[in-house]
Design a protein around this motif. Structure first.
Motif, PDB file in Angstrom:
ATOM      1  N   LEU A 234       0.884  -1.126  -0.057  1.00  0.00           N
ATOM      2  CA  LEU A 234      -0.046   0.357   0.168  1.00  0.00           C
ATOM      3  C   LEU A 234       0.860   1.302   0.111  1.00  0.00           C
ATOM      4  CD1 LEU A 234      -2.792  -1.178   2.421  1.00  0.00           C
ATOM      5  CD2 LEU A 234      -3.392  -0.731   0.269  1.00  0.00           C
TER       6      LEU A 234
ATOM      7  N   GLU B 265       0.706   4.252  -2.657  1.00  0.00           N
ATOM      8  CA  GLU B 265       0.653   6.010  -2.687  1.00  0.00           C
ATOM      9  C   GLU B 265       1.921   6.518  -2.443  1.00  0.00           C
ATOM     10  OE1 GLU B 265      -1.975   6.466  -1.830  1.00  0.00           O
ATOM     11  OE2 GLU B 265      -0.471   9.465  -1.301  1.00  0.00           O
TER      12      GLU B 265
ATOM     13  N   ARG C  83       1.860   7.050  -6.075  1.00  0.00           N
ATOM     14  CA  ARG C  83       0.624   7.911  -6.305  1.00  0.00           C
ATOM     15  C   ARG C  83       1.359   9.404  -6.604  1.00  0.00           C
ATOM     16  NH1 ARG C  83      -2.968  10.278  -5.750  1.00  0.00           N
ATOM     17  NH2 ARG C  83      -2.262  11.169  -3.373  1.00  0.00           N
ATOM     18  N   GLN C  84       2.096   9.549  -5.602  1.00  0.00           N
ATOM     19  CA  GLN C  84       2.823  10.717  -5.297  1.00  0.00           C
ATOM     20  C   GLN C  84       3.288  11.422  -6.561  1.00  0.00           C
ATOM     21  OE1 GLN C  84       3.688  11.457  -1.517  1.00  0.00           O
ATOM     22  NE2 GLN C  84       2.288  10.553  -0.226  1.00  0.00           N
TER      23      GLN C  84
ATOM     24  N   ILE D  66       5.078   7.950   4.421  1.00  0.00           N
ATOM     25  CA  ILE D  66       4.809   8.312   3.360  1.00  0.00           C
ATOM     26  C   ILE D  66       3.782   9.985   3.737  1.00  0.00           C
ATOM     27  CG2 ILE D  66       1.869   8.677   2.260  1.00  0.00           C
ATOM     28  CD1 ILE D  66       2.278   5.815   2.667  1.00  0.00           C
ATOM     29  N   GLU D  67       3.352   9.903   5.137  1.00  0.00           N
ATOM     30  CA  GLU D  67       3.222  12.337   5.220  1.00  0.00           C
ATOM     31  C   GLU D  67       4.571  12.917   4.802  1.00  0.00           C
ATOM     32  OE1 GLU D  67       0.344  13.563   7.722  1.00  0.00           O
ATOM     33  OE2 GLU D  67      -0.999  11.826   6.444  1.00  0.00           O
TER      34      GLU D  67
ATOM     35  N   GLN E 200       4.860  13.554   1.328  1.00  0.00           N
ATOM     36  CA  GLN E 200       3.972  15.126   0.846  1.00  0.00           C
ATOM     37  C   GLN E 200       4.628  16.087   1.310  1.00  0.00           C
ATOM     38  OE1 GLN E 200       0.319  14.253   2.797  1.00  0.00           O
ATOM     39  NE2 GLN E 200      -0.688  15.520   1.302  1.00  0.00           N
TER      40      GLN E 200
ATOM     41  N   MET F 296      -0.937  12.526   0.049  1.00  0.00           N
ATOM     42  CA  MET F 296      -2.004  12.587   0.398  1.00  0.00           C
ATOM     43  C   MET F 296      -3.006  11.650   0.101  1.00  0.00           C
ATOM     44  SD  MET F 296      -3.868  13.158   3.093  1.00  0.00           S
ATOM     45  CE  MET F 296      -3.283  14.553   3.947  1.00  0.00           C
ATOM     46  N   ALA F 297      -3.209  10.561   0.174  1.00  0.00           N
ATOM     47  CA  ALA F 297      -4.417   9.737  -0.225  1.00  0.00           C
ATOM     48  C   ALA F 297      -4.912   9.890  -0.686  1.00  0.00           C
ATOM     49  CB  ALA F 297      -4.646   8.373   0.867  1.00  0.00           C
ATOM     50  N   ALA F 298      -6.062   9.588  -1.419  1.00  0.00           N
ATOM     51  CA  ALA F 298      -6.949  10.105  -2.508  1.00  0.00           C
ATOM     52  C   ALA F 298      -8.373   9.700  -2.089  1.00  0.00           C
ATOM     53  CB  ALA F 298      -7.435   9.033  -4.221  1.00  0.00           C
TER      54      ALA F 298
ATOM     55  N   LYS G 259      -8.098   3.060  -1.176  1.00  0.00           N
ATOM     56  CA  LYS G 259      -7.693   1.988   0.207  1.00  0.00           C
ATOM     57  C   LYS G 259      -6.744   2.182   0.985  1.00  0.00           C
ATOM     58  CE  LYS G 259      -7.106  -2.719   0.474  1.00  0.00           C
ATOM     59  NZ  LYS G 259      -7.118  -4.100  -0.042  1.00  0.00           N
ATOM     60  N   TYR G 260      -5.814   3.147   0.101  1.00  0.00           N
ATOM     61  CA  TYR G 260      -5.027   2.936   1.665  1.00  0.00           C
ATOM     62  C   TYR G 260      -5.591   4.801   2.599  1.00  0.00           C
ATOM     63  CZ  TYR G 260      -0.830   4.968   4.170  1.00  0.00           C
ATOM     64  OH  TYR G 260       0.436   5.110   4.039  1.00  0.00           O
TER      65      TYR G 260
ATOM     66  N   LEU H 238      -6.036   8.366   6.622  1.00  0.00           N
ATOM     67  CA  LEU H 238      -4.950   9.816   5.616  1.00  0.00           C
ATOM     68  C   LEU H 238      -5.961  10.649   5.441  1.00  0.00           C
ATOM     69  CD1 LEU H 238      -2.051   8.372   4.077  1.00  0.00           C
ATOM     70  CD2 LEU H 238      -2.279   8.996   6.535  1.00  0.00           C
TER      71      LEU H 238
ATOM     72  N   GLU I 177      -7.398  13.783   5.520  1.00  0.00           N
ATOM     73  CA  GLU I 177      -7.338  14.658   7.261  1.00  0.00           C
ATOM     74  C   GLU I 177      -6.763  16.122   6.787  1.00  0.00           C
ATOM     75  OE1 GLU I 177      -5.341  13.380   9.823  1.00  0.00           O
ATOM     76  OE2 GLU I 177      -3.452  13.682   8.910  1.00  0.00           O
TER      77      GLU I 177
END
Lengths: 139, 521
Positions: free
Chosen positions: A27, A31, A34-35, A75-76, A79, B1-3, B7-8, B14, B16
């Motif tokens: 996952l 992600e 995707r970023q 991930i955060e 980002q 940021m996840a969409a 699912k993530y 996330l 928020e």
């Protein structure tokens, strides 16, 4: 890598998160992609299997969520701080970011202000990169 | 940021801050009042608990930034402007201002040395990072030990970068002793790079392990010394501020003690101890064979007992517990970090680079503020997108030495530059300032000389050998005469070498060539 893991295990000051869950790895990789960031390299994932994120004095190695310490969320963190498209941030200290440069296939310590490369380590030298950012060393 | 809805995002919750909708307000996330309130947002921010303040700050920062991929709509732009305005007001209210700075050129080597000086720890170097000159001398050690005084570090160009820092000047004798013990050729000093020297430092202090670290300092690192000084000088003030923040008294006292004794500010590393004797502690102490005759239930635990047990790694015997009997973990509480007020990359803007690790350039700060506020504008950019300037939050009052929160009442100020130690340190360091470019030019010259000398020596011996080969069989009398001359010269060189007790580069080449010739004959 095992030597480094054993060494860190002996160090009482590093915070040890729970072991890595394989589903969460998939996952997280999705992600990051995707970023628009590169995926985490296998050698770093090997390290995360032993220590999924750890914090030391003024420095940290990021991990894959869910984590007890939310500040270590890779991930955060990416980002918030990553504007590149060929590097993924793996950790940081007061001076720089520890990144994996997918284009050059190297681990780099990059100055936070100037993005200048402070240290560079080959793909198989993650342990040197980790020691450098955590300010620890062993031989 | 996840969409949103991915699912993530569902798994890690996330979605928020920046994508909050009206439903989030209903969830009573108090930090959102700062986002939605355009009039009294500053007052609202001040009244929030620290954890909510951080959330509000991070949310505003995300809203203020242009979107990475898609263009911004008009409403997004208004929101971004609004958030930027609020951030600016919040920054000013807590004594910070955003500055746009141009880059000062500082070499990789200087940055490397500054890092080592700050933490007092040396990184092990992978072999490929070491210079070929240094590797050559590692593989070609002297036959005999040379006294340490023959290693003149003042003639080593790369060492001049280290010498600017007192901590490195203090270990010069250790390095000389190590190089002497390891039979290094003193010639190597003139050709070694900064990373070669860090390898030497690492190996010199390899056995000096403390918590598994290889420290090269005999005392504390500048970072830890600073933390200790702050804890000792402002202990009462720190306790008062942290109590006001509503933190557990046992954590506050344990943190202060760890800061005073070890310079530790990482809460994960702190053993939180009880303040008074509890039945469980008395039992545990008894079990561990520690006499408890003088200790009574409910009495204050003497600090000497805490210090003694900590030293023996038995602090867990006094560990504080919650109402369920579980040990209080440091990770439940805030950690603190040390920030460089003038960025390391900006060291050139100071009188000299060693000042970047002086007490007055350090700031003790909660890790959240360090990461998301003070370094909140740091960005990792691709090489092609590097900007000539960067944004950084600077303190309006440079005397601020610790900030335990956003509110100015949680800030501690101190002007360290008036102390005698500081003045002495500064005066001493000022004598060792060097220009990096000049030092590197000297290193390049030394290497050029080394290579040309090596070439000359090789040419001389080779030409002689060629002459001998040419004359062999043509004039045997001349050949015998020539070889006698060579033997004589060899003996003379060998005698000189023994007298000096140091084998210079020329001598090594001469000896090797002579050995080679002997073998051929």
């Amino acid at each position: 890598m095992r030597k480094l893991a054993e060494f860190l295990a002996q160090c009482g000051y590093v915070h040890l998160e729970k072991p890595l869950n394989v589903k969460n790895v998939v996952l997280a990789q999705k992600e990051l992609t995707r970023q628009g960031l590169p995926m985490l390299p296998p050698s770093f994932l090997d390290f995360l299997r032993q220590y999924n994120g750890l914090s030391a004095q003024d420095s940290k190695i990021l991990g894959i969520p869910p984590l007890a310490n939310a500040n270590l969320d890779i991930i955060e963190f990416n980002q918030d701080f990553n504007q590149s498209d060929d590097m993924v941030i793996l950790g940081c200290d007061d001076f720089g970011f520890l990144v994996y440069n997918a284009a050059a296939k190297t681990y780099q310590l990059i100055d936070k202000d100037s993005s200048m490369v402070l240290e560079e380590f080959a793909d198989n030298e993650l342990e040197y990169a980790v020691m450098s950012v955590l300010h620890v060393s062993y031989e | 940021m996840a969409a949103k809805g991915s699912k993530y995002a569902r798994k890690h919750n996330l979605v928020e801050e920046s994508q909050e909708t009206n439903t989030d307000v209903a969830e009573d996330k108090s930090f959102l009042s700062v986002i939605y309130d355009d009039v009294s947002f500053l007052q609202t921010f001040d009244e929030l608990p620290f954890s909510e303040q951080i959330k509000a700050y991070r949310t505003l920062k995300r809203l203020a930034e242009p979107k990475k991929c898609n263009g911004m709509s008009a409403s997004d732009k208004i929101l971004a402007k609004n958030s930027e305005y609020k951030l600016e007001k919040i920054n000013i209210s807590c004594g910070l201002k955003l500055e746009e700075k141009t880059h000062y050129a500082l070499s990789q080597d200087e940055l490397h040395v500054i890092r080592m000086d700050c933490y007092g720890a040396v990184d092990a170097r992978p072999s490929h990072q070491l210079s070929r000159y240094y590797k050559h001398f590692i593989h070609n050690r002297l036959a005999e030990v040379v006294p340490p005084k023959k290693y003149d570090l003042s003639k080593a160009p790369a060492w001049q970068i280290f010498r600017q820092f007192k901590n490195f000047r203090d270990i010069e004798n250790d390095i000389k002793k190590y190089m002497s013990r390891e039979r290094f050729n003193p010639e190597a000093l003139k050709l070694m790079e900064v990373k070669d020297f860090s390898d030497v430092i690492f190996k010199t202090f390899q056995d000096n392990n403390k918590y598994g670290k290889s420290f090269f300092l005999k005392k504390d690192s500048p970072r830890n010394t600073f933390v200790k000084k702050v804890a000792r000088k402002f202990g009462k003030q720190i306790v008062k501020i942290l109590r006001k923040e509503g933190l557990d008294e046992r954590y506050v006292q344990s943190l202060l003690s760890a800061m005073k004794h070890y310079g530790t500010t990482d809460s994960d590393k702190i053993v939180i101890t009880e303040l008074e004797f509890t039945p469980r502690i008395l039992t545990d102490l008894n079990k561990a064979g520690i006499s408890c005759e003088d200790y009574h239930l409910g009495e204050k635990i003497p600090s000497s007992l805490v210090a003694d047990l900590m030293r023996e790694d038995k602090g867990y015997l006094l560990a504080a517990r919650d109402e369920n009997g579980h040990t209080l973990s440091g990770s439940q509480f805030p950690s603190f970090e040390v920030h460089h007020k003038t960025a390391v990359m900006e060291s050139n803007s100071l009188a000299f680079i060693a000042m970047v690790n002086y007490d007055d350039n350090y700031l003790l700060v909660p890790s959240e503020i360090h990461c998301h506020v003070l370094h909140g504008f740091d960005r990792l950019n691709s090489a092609s997108h590097k900007q000539a300037y960067h944004r950084r939050l600077e303190l309006i009052n440079h005397d601020t030495t610790a900030m335990f929160g956003f509110n100015k009442q949680t800030h501690i100020h101190c002007d360290w530059s008036h102390s005698k130690t500081y003045q002495k340190h500064m005066k001493e360091d000022a004598e060792y300032i060097v220009s990096y470019d000049e030092v590197m030019a000297q290193l390049a010259t030394n290497r050029q000389n080394y290579l040309s000398r090596a070439k000359e020596a090789e040419f001389d011996v080779d030409s002689i050998v060629q002459i001998i080969r040419h004359k062999r069989g043509v004039d045997s009398e001349e050949l015998i005469k020539r070889s006698k001359e060579l033997k004589k010269a060899e003996k003379k060189q060998a005698k000189n070498w023994k007298d000096d007790n140091i084998e210079t580069l020329d001598e090594i080449i001469y000896r090797r060539k002579a050995q080679h010739r002997k073998g051929r004959r």
